[in-house]
Write a protein that holds these residues in place. Structure first.
Motif, mmCIF file in Angstrom:
data_model
loop_
_atom_site.group_PDB
_atom_site.id
_atom_site.type_symbol
_atom_site.label_atom_id
_atom_site.label_comp_id
_atom_site.label_asym_id
_atom_site.label_seq_id
_atom_site.Cartn_x
_atom_site.Cartn_y
_atom_site.Cartn_z
ATOM 1 N N ALA A 26 0.811 -1.211 0.000
ATOM 2 C CA ALA A 26 0.000 0.000 0.000
ATOM 3 C C ALA A 26 0.848 1.268 0.000
ATOM 4 N N LYS B 66 -1.151 -14.947 -1.250
ATOM 5 C CA LYS B 66 -2.602 -15.149 -1.218
ATOM 6 C C LYS B 66 -3.029 -15.760 0.112
ATOM 7 N N HIS C 172 -2.522 -12.828 2.804
ATOM 8 C CA HIS C 172 -3.327 -11.603 2.720
ATOM 9 C C HIS C 172 -4.740 -11.811 2.180
ATOM 10 N N GLU D 117 -7.388 -13.203 -1.272
ATOM 11 C CA GLU D 117 -7.583 -12.953 -2.697
ATOM 12 C C GLU D 117 -7.748 -11.472 -2.994
ATOM 13 N N SER D 118 -8.411 -10.737 -2.105
ATOM 14 C CA SER D 118 -8.655 -9.309 -2.353
ATOM 15 C C SER D 118 -7.340 -8.533 -2.413
ATOM 16 N N TRP D 119 -6.362 -8.950 -1.605
ATOM 17 C CA TRP D 119 -5.044 -8.298 -1.635
ATOM 18 C C TRP D 119 -4.395 -8.507 -2.999
ATOM 19 N N ILE E 104 -5.799 -8.986 -5.870
ATOM 20 C CA ILE E 104 -6.485 -8.183 -6.875
ATOM 21 C C ILE E 104 -6.095 -6.709 -6.764
ATOM 22 N N GLU E 105 -6.027 -6.195 -5.538
ATOM 23 C CA GLU E 105 -5.787 -4.761 -5.339
ATOM 24 C C GLU E 105 -4.311 -4.382 -5.412
ATOM 25 N N TYR E 106 -3.448 -5.222 -4.818
ATOM 26 C CA TYR E 106 -2.059 -4.788 -4.638
ATOM 27 C C TYR E 106 -1.025 -5.463 -5.530
ATOM 28 N N TRP E 107 -1.265 -6.689 -5.982
ATOM 29 C CA TRP E 107 -0.251 -7.359 -6.802
ATOM 30 C C TRP E 107 0.082 -6.561 -8.062
ATOM 31 N N ARG F 179 0.355 -3.435 -8.385
ATOM 32 C CA ARG F 179 1.259 -2.354 -7.990
ATOM 33 C C ARG F 179 2.685 -2.887 -7.828
#
Length: 328
Positions: free
Chosen positions: A78, A130, A133, A135-137, A139-142, A144
């Motif tokens: 983040a 995964k 953190h 699945e949502s991590w 999708i959002e951060y990988w 980046r």
């Protein structure tokens, strides 16, 4: 006679004029591969050997893919994208420096120059990320993480044309440390600098507490017969040497000289910038910062990025006198 003249002209062209044309056609700039270029080390599409500390196996993977797992494990995803880019370049430089120095294997893991533990750089696979953190991590951060690595591909830090030892840590506590005060070797690019933007770092300030008797017992197990009591503790535990940044280099415990790093390890402290206090029947040890304090502060890098600094500015602040260059 005419044939002889033609022959002489031909020889002069081959031996003198042609080499001049060839040399004139080659230019050298900052993107020329650095001395002892790491692409010689990481051949076969930059495949590198990594010792997996969990499985005890030695794996091969592409350098840039390895760096994505390092970045995701070493720095919060983040963080500002410029901080992530700075970390990617530092991690790449650290890895390639390690490969150059230990190409045949590191003494701690003889089958590979790098490992997946904090002994080298922490590394997590996408599956491990995964699990950690969710699945949502991913999708959002990988994306980046991928962007930070790919946008800085092949970029490394050099000093006098050589790869640097790109040390980094979590939180400096306001000032980074000179390398010789931690690693014994002075590096001109690892100088103490201010790190003012670390607000919000979870371990900027911390403390641990324990019963006085447990504290003394642990000390006596390591250093027998310290003879510390509540009445004499301030006389029996004294700072013998402290760096300009406030980190404790040596302690006097009774009649023994103890390294600050050794005391930190004994009580699992965040840093060597600590104070020992007796409060009633309890020992409280307060710490400032998190990590060895040398090189780039990750939370400081994020603070600089949020205040408008680019990844180049961040790196040149924490690593003095360096150049950012391509290695191939």
């Amino acid at each position: 006679m005419r044939n002889i003249i033609i022959y002489i002209v031909f020889i002069l062209f081959i031996t003198i004029l042609l080499p001049l044309f060839l040399v004139k056609g080659c230019s050298v700039d900052k993107e020329t591969p650095i001395k002892d270029s790491p692409q010689k080390v990481a051949q076969n599409k930059e495949l590198v050997k990594i010792y997996n500390t969990k499985t005890k196996n030695t794996d091969e993977m592409e350098l840039e893919e390895y760096l994505k797992g390092v970045l995701a494990a070493e720095m919060p995803a983040a963080f500002h994208i410029e901080a992530l880019k700075a970390q990617a370049i530092a991690a790449r430089t650290y890895a390639l420096n390690r490969i150059q120095r230990y190409g045949q294997g590191h003494p701690e893991h003889i089958t590979a120059p790098l490992c997946t533990g904090v002994h080298c750089q922490a590394y997590l696979t996408l599956a491990e990320l995964k699990d950690k953190h969710g699945e949502s991590w991913i999708i959002e951060y990988w994306p980046r993480i991928v962007s930070a690595v790919e946008d800085t591909k092949h970029m490394v830090l050099t000093y006098d044309g050589e790869l640097i030892e790109a040390a980094y840590h979590s939180t400096s506590g306001g000032m980074t440390e000179d390398s010789e005060n931690v690693f014994a070797t002075a590096r001109p690019y690892l100088r103490s600098v201010q790190s003012p933007y670390e607000e919000g770092a979870p371990k900027l300030k911390d403390s641990i507490s324990m019963p006085f008797n447990d504290f003394v017992k642990k000390l006596n197990e390591k250093y027998p017969n310290t003879k510390i009591t509540k009445k004499n503790i301030t006389q029996m535990i004294k700072v013998a040497d402290k760096s300009d940044t406030g980190r404790i280099m040596k302690l006097m415990i009774g009649d023994k000289i103890v390294e600050g790093r050794e005391f930190r390890a004994l009580f699992n402290l965040n840093s060597t910038n600590f104070k020992v206090n007796l409060i009633g029947d309890t020992i409280q040890i307060e710490t400032l910062g998190n990590g060895h304090g040398v090189g780039m502060s990750q939370w400081g890098a994020n603070g600089m990025a949020k205040n408008g600094s680019s990844h180049e500015e961040i790196l040149k602040h924490y690593y003095q006198g360096v150049e950012i260059r391509k290695y191939n």
